[in-house]
Write an enzyme that holds these catalytic residues in place. Structure first.
Site, mmCIF file in Angstrom:
data_model
loop_
_atom_site.group_PDB
_atom_site.id
_atom_site.type_symbol
_atom_site.label_atom_id
_atom_site.label_comp_id
_atom_site.label_asym_id
_atom_site.label_seq_id
_atom_site.Cartn_x
_atom_site.Cartn_y
_atom_site.Cartn_z
ATOM 1 N N VAL A 14 -62.092 12.965 170.337
ATOM 2 C CA VAL A 14 -60.596 13.005 170.548
ATOM 3 C C VAL A 14 -60.357 14.360 171.003
ATOM 4 O O VAL A 14 -59.558 14.617 171.996
ATOM 5 C CB VAL A 14 -59.755 12.656 169.084
ATOM 6 N N MET A 15 -60.925 15.289 170.540
ATOM 7 C CA MET A 15 -60.750 16.919 170.659
ATOM 8 C C MET A 15 -60.748 17.249 171.912
ATOM 9 O O MET A 15 -60.077 17.689 173.058
ATOM 10 C CB MET A 15 -61.355 17.781 169.867
ATOM 11 N N VAL A 76 -68.307 19.790 170.044
ATOM 12 C CA VAL A 76 -69.032 18.959 169.247
ATOM 13 C C VAL A 76 -69.058 19.642 167.802
ATOM 14 O O VAL A 76 -68.780 20.726 167.714
ATOM 15 C CB VAL A 76 -70.649 18.862 169.956
ATOM 16 N N ASN A 104 -65.840 24.933 165.123
ATOM 17 C CA ASN A 104 -65.746 25.703 163.685
ATOM 18 C C ASN A 104 -67.439 26.378 163.406
ATOM 19 O O ASN A 104 -67.736 26.125 162.181
ATOM 20 C CB ASN A 104 -65.037 25.335 162.609
ATOM 21 N N SER A 130 -57.484 25.827 167.706
ATOM 22 C CA SER A 130 -56.673 25.330 166.358
ATOM 23 C C SER A 130 -55.518 24.608 167.029
ATOM 24 O O SER A 130 -54.859 24.837 167.802
ATOM 25 C CB SER A 130 -56.209 26.552 165.561
ATOM 26 N N GLY A 132 -55.447 20.965 166.169
ATOM 27 C CA GLY A 132 -55.771 19.522 166.005
ATOM 28 C C GLY A 132 -55.830 18.966 167.267
ATOM 29 O O GLY A 132 -55.677 19.490 168.482
ATOM 30 N N LYS A 184 -61.145 32.627 163.749
ATOM 31 C CA LYS A 184 -60.614 31.141 163.349
ATOM 32 C C LYS A 184 -61.245 31.110 162.089
ATOM 33 O O LYS A 184 -60.545 30.241 161.469
ATOM 34 C CB LYS A 184 -61.508 30.243 164.359
ATOM 35 N N TYR A 192 -55.648 27.271 154.297
ATOM 36 C CA TYR A 192 -56.193 26.777 153.137
ATOM 37 C C TYR A 192 -55.123 26.941 152.073
ATOM 38 O O TYR A 192 -54.521 26.633 151.067
ATOM 39 C CB TYR A 192 -57.497 27.104 152.417
ATOM 40 N N ARG A 289 -59.359 22.867 145.607
ATOM 41 C CA ARG A 289 -59.848 21.775 146.369
ATOM 42 C C ARG A 289 -61.074 21.365 145.215
ATOM 43 O O ARG A 289 -61.414 19.963 145.224
ATOM 44 C CB ARG A 289 -60.290 21.933 147.591
#
Ligand code: 6PG
Length: 469
Positions: A14-15, A76, A104, A130, A132, A184, A192, A289
Site C-alpha cells: 500500500v505504501m 519494504v 523504519n 511518515s 501512513g 524518524k 508513542y 504498551r
C-alpha cells in the site's frame, strides 16, 4: 523505454503503490518493481499504464528503465529484506546510482549499508517516511539522510511529493549517514508518547467525568481547533464517532485493550539510555504498551485488589484541566525527543538542525501539530538550545498549564486512574527545573558501600570518606 523513467520504487504494498502514484501525479515518471505480480498489476491498473507509471516483476527490466543516476526507493519491511533487495539490485547498478530506504530501518543497519554501498560507488539514503498510507499518496513528511551531493538528484522529486506547510515542503536534507532513520526513530518515540497521553486523557474524561463517546468526539474536535491542533487529536475525535459494523454502539469500545508495537518507540528509549538523555514520557509509553499486553495477568490482579471508588469531577472543570494537561505534556514529550536528537547529533556527527526537523514535522507526519510552528521558531531563535524548556518563548506556555497538570495528576492518583504519561511528564518537568535534587544522598550511599567517591558543592576535587557506621 530504456533509461527514461525518473524514479524507481521497489515494494508495491500500500505504501509503495501510493508513493509511486504520488510521484507520478507530480509530473515525474515512475517505475515500480515487486516480486508479486498481483501488486505489479494493481499498480499498472491504478496508474493507467501511462508513460508516467509502469511496473514489472523483473529486476533487470526495472533497473534498465530508469534514467541515470538511478534513483531507487525501497519501501519494504525493515530488516533482512532490505539487505536482500540491495543484493539483488547491486549487480545491475552503475556507479553513482542512488538507493533510498524509505522504511523504519534501525539506524546502525543504515550506517552498515551506507558503508557497504559506498565501497561500490553507490549512494545510500535512509529516508524515514511518515504519514501512513494517506500521507504516501497525498504528501508525507520525509526525513532523508546520506550523501549531501547525491541528495541533489533526489531533492526535486521529494520536494514535489512531500506534504506542504504554508507552501514549504516537509522534507529537507537532514545530515550524513543514518541521520534520516535516526530522526524518524525519534519521531516515532514522540508518536508513542503523544498517543499514550491522548489515551490517558480519554480515560480520565470517561472515568472521571462520565463523558460518552459523543462528548469525547466533541471535546477532541474542539481541542483540535485550538492550541492542541494536531493529527493525533484530530483522528482521536473521529475515532469516537465510528460506529461498529459488527455490533451495536461505537467501535472504540469493542477494541481489545492490548497495544502492539513494531519496535521504533522501544529503540528510541533504548538509545536515549545509551546516550544518557532522559525521555521518560517516551519510556512510559513503551512500558504501557507492554503492560497492556499482559491482559490475562491484569484481569487476575484486578480481582485481587480494591480500587478507590471514583469521585466524579465536574465535566467542565475536568475538560479544562485536561486540555491544559495535554498541552503541557505534549510540550514535554517534544522537548524530550528533541533533546535526544540534539545530543545524538553530537554523538554520531549528524549535524542536525533541530529547527529544520521541527519544520518538516509541521505537516504530513503522524506527530504534526500546531505546536511545531512554535517549536520551529524557538530553535530558529537559538539553534543551540539544549532543551525546549529553556526557550524564553515556552516559559509562559508551560508555567500557565502546570497547575492544571498537578491537579489532574493528583486527582488521577487519588482515584486510581493510571496516568503515567501525564505524571512522568510532570515529574520530568519538576526534576529538570530543580536546581537541587536529592541525588547527593545517592552519591553518599555509593561512596558508603562501594567507595565510589563524590564531588562537593563547596570545593573542587574528588572525595572519599571512611563512613563511620
Ligand atoms: C509514521 C508511523 C509509522 C509506524 C507506525 C507503527 O510515521 O507513519 O510512525 O512509520 O510504522 O506508526 O508503529 P507501531 O506499530 O510501532 O505502533
Amino acid at each position: 523505454m530504456a533509461g527514461t523513467y525518473d524514479f524507481g520504487l521497489v515494494g508495491l504494498g500500500v505504501m509503495g503503490r501510493n508513493f509511486i502514484l504520488n510521484v507520478a501525479d507530480n509530473g515525474f515518471s515512475a517505475f515500480g518493481n515487486d516480486l508479486d505480480s498481483e501488486k505489479v498489476n494493481a499498480l499498472i491498473k491504478e496508474g493507467g499504464n501511462t508513460q508516467n507509471v509502469n511496473a514489472t516483476t523483473d529486476a533487470q527490466i526495472f533497473v534498465e528503465a530508469l534514467s541515470k543516476p538511478r534513483k531507487i526507493m525501497l519501501l519494504v519491511p525493515a530488516g533482512k529484506i532490505v539487505d536482500s533487495v540491495i543484493d539483488s539490485l547491486l549487480p545491475l547498478l552503475d556507479k553513482d546510482d542512488i538507493i533510498i530506504d524509505g522504511g523504519n530501518s534501525f539506524y546502525t543497519d543504515t550506517d552498515r549499508r551506507e558503508a557497504y554501498l559506498a565501497e561500490k560507488g553507490i549512494h545510500f539514503f535512509g529516508a524515514g517516511v511518515s504519514g501512513g498510507a494517506k500521507g504516501a499518496r497525498r504528501g508525507p513528511s520525509i526525513m532523508p539522510g546520506g550523501n549531501r551531493e547525491a541528495y541533489q538528484h533526489v531533492k526535486p522529486i521529494f520536494e514535489a511529493v512531500s506534504a506542504k506547510y504554508q507552501g514549504e515542503p516537509c522534507v529537507t536534507y537532514l545530515g550524513p549517514k543514518s541521520a534520516g532513520n535516526y530522526v524518524k526513530m525519534v519521531h516515532n518515540g514522540i508518536e508513542y508518547g503523544l498517543m499514550q497521553l491522548t489515551s490517558e486523557i480519554y480515560d480520565l474524561l470517561k472515568k472521571g467525568g462520565n463523558f460518552n463517546n459523543d462528548e469525547l468526539h466533541q471535546t477532541y474536535a474542539t481541542w483540535n481547533k485550538g492550541r492542541l491542533q494536531s493529527f493525533l487529536v484530530e483522528i482521536t475525535s473521529e475515532i469516537f464517532e465510528q460506529n461498529d459494523d459488527l455490533a451495536d454502539g461505537q467501535l472504540v469500545d469493542k477494541i481489545l485493550d492490548k497495544a502492539k508495537q513494531k519496535g521504533t518507540g522501544k529503540w528510541t528509549s533504548q538509545n536515549a539510555m545509551d546516550l544518557g538523555i532522559p525521555v521518560p514520557s517516551i519510556d512510559i509509553a513503551v512500558s504501557m504498551r507492554e503492560i497492556s499486553a499482559l491482559k490475562d495477568e491484569r484481569i487476575k490482579a484486578d480481582a485481587l485488589y480494591d480500587r478507590p471508588t471514583i469521585k466524579p469531577m465536574d465535566k467542565e472543570q475536568l475538560e479544562e484541566l485536561a486540555e491544559k494537561a495535554l498541552y503541557f505534556a505534549f510540550i514535554i514529550t517534544y522537548a524530550q525527543g528533541l533533546h535526544q536528537l540534539a545530543d545524538a547529533s553530537k554523538e554520531y556527527g549528524y549535524e542536525l538542525q533541530i529547527a529544520e526537523i521541527a519544520k518538516i514535522w509541521r505537516a504530513g507526519c503522524i506527530i504534526r501539530a500546531g505546536l511545531l510552528a512554535d517549536i520551529t521558531k524557538a530553535f530558529n531563535a537559538d539553534s543551540e538550545l539544549p532543551n525546549l524548556l529553556l526557550s524564553p518563548s515556552f516559559i509562559e506556555k508551560v508555567q500557565s498549564t502546570v497547575p492544571a497538570v498537578r491537579e489532574l495528576v493528583a486527582y488521577a492518583a487519588k482515584n486510581g486512574i493510571p496516568s503515567p504519561g501525564l505524571s512522568n511528564s510532570l515529574t520530568y518537568f519538576d526534576a529538570y527545573t530543580s536546581s537541587r535534587l536529592p541525588l547527593n544522598l545517592i552519591q553518599a550511599q555509593r561512596d558508603y558501600f562501594g567507595s565510589h567517591t563524590y564531588e562537593r558543592l563547596d570545593r573542587d576535587g574528588i572525595f572519599h570518606t571512611e563512613w563511620e557506621h
